[in-house]
Design a protein around this motif. Structure first.
Motif, PDB file in Angstrom:
ATOM      1  N   ARG A 104     -23.420  -1.108  21.073  1.00 41.03           N
ATOM      2  CA  ARG A 104     -23.226  -1.851  20.144  1.00 41.03           C
ATOM      3  C   ARG A 104     -24.833  -3.353  20.846  1.00 41.03           C
TER       4      ARG A 104
ATOM      5  N   THR B 296     -20.844   0.204  14.596  1.00 40.81           N
ATOM      6  CA  THR B 296     -21.329  -1.394  14.728  1.00 40.81           C
ATOM      7  C   THR B 296     -20.652  -2.137  13.590  1.00 40.81           C
ATOM      8  N   THR B 297     -19.338  -3.543  13.344  1.00 41.02           N
ATOM      9  CA  THR B 297     -18.732  -3.718  13.266  1.00 41.02           C
ATOM     10  C   THR B 297     -19.322  -4.580  12.940  1.00 41.02           C
ATOM     11  N   ASN B 298     -20.510  -5.474  13.621  1.00 44.04           N
ATOM     12  CA  ASN B 298     -21.476  -6.585  12.875  1.00 44.04           C
ATOM     13  C   ASN B 298     -22.037  -5.846  11.190  1.00 44.04           C
TER      14      ASN B 298
ATOM     15  N   TYR C 170     -12.498  -8.401  11.899  1.00 43.20           N
ATOM     16  CA  TYR C 170     -13.587  -8.040  11.822  1.00 43.20           C
ATOM     17  C   TYR C 170     -14.191  -6.933  10.822  1.00 43.20           C
TER      18      TYR C 170
ATOM     19  N   GLY D 234     -10.532   0.382  19.827  1.00 43.66           N
ATOM     20  CA  GLY D 234     -11.374  -0.882  19.757  1.00 43.66           C
ATOM     21  C   GLY D 234     -11.819  -1.278  21.371  1.00 43.66           C
TER      22      GLY D 234
ATOM     23  N   GLU E 106     -22.114 -14.318  22.084  1.00 40.83           N
ATOM     24  CA  GLU E 106     -20.884 -14.204  21.352  1.00 40.83           C
ATOM     25  C   GLU E 106     -20.217 -14.006  22.295  1.00 40.83           C
ATOM     26  N   HIS E 107     -20.097 -13.127  23.469  1.00 38.53           N
ATOM     27  CA  HIS E 107     -18.804 -12.576  24.350  1.00 38.53           C
ATOM     28  C   HIS E 107     -18.790 -13.542  25.591  1.00 38.53           C
TER      29      HIS E 107
ATOM     30  N   TYR F  99     -13.157 -11.711  23.606  1.00 40.31           N
ATOM     31  CA  TYR F  99     -13.286 -10.829  22.370  1.00 40.31           C
ATOM     32  C   TYR F  99     -13.229  -9.278  23.142  1.00 40.31           C
TER      33      TYR F  99
ATOM     34  N   THR G 225     -13.857  -5.989  19.731  1.00 37.92           N
ATOM     35  CA  THR G 225     -15.008  -5.271  18.869  1.00 37.92           C
ATOM     36  C   THR G 225     -14.281  -4.229  18.686  1.00 37.92           C
TER      37      THR G 225
ATOM     38  N   THR H  14     -13.143 -12.407  18.005  1.00 38.75           N
ATOM     39  CA  THR H  14     -13.807 -11.809  17.375  1.00 38.75           C
ATOM     40  C   THR H  14     -14.931 -12.553  16.546  1.00 38.75           C
TER      41      THR H  14
END
Length: 445
Positions: free
Chosen positions: A6, A104-106, A142, A156, A215-216, A323, A325, A397
């Motif tokens: 990530r 890659t969750t994004n 997500y 996760g 983001e974290h 957080y 992901t 998230t």
């Protein structure tokens, strides 16, 4: 290990490659699957795991599925990058994957909007499974985009606080800080100067510092990234200003950006045995659940403590959140065996024993509420912190976007400018970042 994949470079590469799919596939209003899952068939499953223990864990997971579904055989292809997976999804054909797993969750927004992966809502409905009651809130969020649930959680990652309990005891700190003001005091108390550098740094706050991404940090402030119209909320939601202000205050309190960067540049890398938390050079560390095993493997000369990350002082009642992901799985739109593919996806992601066994082997957080509470989970007692963070309904998230993680990169780039002093007007900088995010999304549609 999912966390490794990530890194920003991988996210950007995945975002770019998935963009190619937009003209190759179209979404479906329903599953449209017509194959008979009770007849003999072979599925192609592509995943990204590559370490021997992880590959074995996947093999065992598939063996469990084949035992319960004797008519479905699974051909497994591991160590596949997102680029290779995306090319195969675009091309289709007999050797292409029917089921994929990505770190890659994004990229979920791109997977869903391009139609590369099918909407799983009809499959869940047909199976009588309610995702909102099955998966933790953040994981449920997500894996979908604009009502299209084209992915499902497959283990996760949860982010928390690691701390040097030995250093805490030496400085008289009795427990992990719960609010950011408490955290700042602890970080300053744990910092031991040595000339122009540090003998020990309480915490590395800089955005380049091993998982201390924007983001974290922001996850603890529960921001709303986009408004109801899909426009960037970065310049409007006060959570963003509060998070940036808090981080900059930490940077200044611990010596300033340049001094911290000089120290950081001389320390070990994130994935090696000389990580500065392992060596005691940094006393507290924001990191994911995988760090515990990596740190213990180096046999540190101190006792490791694990706790949730601190929260803003005005959100003290939400201490315990973090957080979230993770890894995702989905069914290829080009697959002609989607009903059989769903049987595999359903087993891997919703069968409690399967999820628990896979979690025990991979050492990531289970991705169903039932698995998080299973007595069959095996873990170091400290790992329980991450299970609780994952199950906490206040955990957050980063939402899916049509252009993947580009908006997160825009926020991060502003973070670099602000912490270093290159940008001094926080409000103006956040509004400029919001405008850039809106422009990028409009161009991606």
């Amino acid at each position: 290990m999912p966390g490794i994949s990530r890194k920003t470079a991988v996210i950007l590469a995945a975002s770019a490659s998935i963009a190619l799919l937009a003209t190759a596939c179209t979404g479906q209003a329903d599953s449209g699957a017509s194959d008979d899952a009770s007849k003999e068939t072979t599925l192609n499953f592509w995943h990204a795991w590559s370490a021997p223990a992880e590959v074995k864990a996947v093999k065992d997971l598939i063996a469990g599925f084949e035992k319960t579904h004797p008519d479905i055989q699974v051909h497994v292809v591991g160590n596949m990058t997102d680029d290779k997976i995306n090319q195969a999804l675009r091309a289709g054909g007999g050797k292409a994957p029917d089921v994929i797993s990505s770190f890659t969750t994004n990229s979920v927004g791109k997977f869903c909007s391009s139609g590369a992966l099918v909407d799983l809502n009809p499959f869940f409905e047909k199976s009588g499974i309610d995702p909102e009651k099955t998966f933790p809130k953040a994981m449920n969020e997500y894996t979908q985009f604009e009502g299209n649930r084209c992915a499902v959680p497959l283990l996760g990652d949860a982010y928390g606080l690691y701390y040097n309990k030995t250093a805490f005891a030496k400085t008289g700190i009795t427990g992990p800080p719960k609010t950011w003001s408490e955290f700042e005091k602890a970080a300053k108390k744990l910092t031991i100067p040595q000339g122009n550098t540090y003998k020990q740094l309480g915490f590395m706050p800089n955005y380049h510092g091993w998982e201390t991404t924007t983001e974290h940090y922001l996850g603890q402030f529960s921001p709303t990234y986009f408004d109801q119209d899909g426009k960037s909320n970065v310049g409007e939601d006060p959570a963003f200003e509060k998070a940036f202000t808090m981080q900059k205050k930490l940077v200044d309190a611990l010596g300033g950006y340049r001094k911290l960067e000089t120290y950081r540049s001389r320390l070990g890398d994130e994935w090696g045995p000389k990580h500065p938390f392992h060596t005691g050079q940094v006393a507290m560390q924001l990191d994911g659940e995988w760090r515990l095993g990596m740190a213990l493997d180096t046999k540190p000369e101190f006792e490791i403590g694990v706790a949730p990350l601190p929260v803003p002082d005005d959100q003290a009642d939400q201490y315990g959140k973090g957080y979230i992901t993770g890894t995702i799985a989905g069914i290829a739109a080009t697959s002609t065996k989607q009903n059989a593919a769903w049987e595999l996806v359903k087993y891997m992601t919703t069968d409690t024993d399967a999820v628990v066994s896979f979690s025990n082997a991979i050492h990531n957080v289970p991705s169903t509420l039932a698995a998080l509470k299973s007595p069959k989970l095996k873990y170091d007692p400290r790992f329980k912190t991450f299970l609780e963070i994952a199950a906490d309904p206040n955990s957050t998230t980063a939402p899916a976007s049509v252009n993947g993680g580009v908006y997160l990169t825009t926020i991060q780039e502003f973070g670099y400018d602000y912490e270093s002093g290159k940008a001094t007007d926080l409000k103006a900088g956040l509004k400029k970042a919001a405008a850039q995010i809106d422009t990028d999304i409009a161009q991606a549609k």
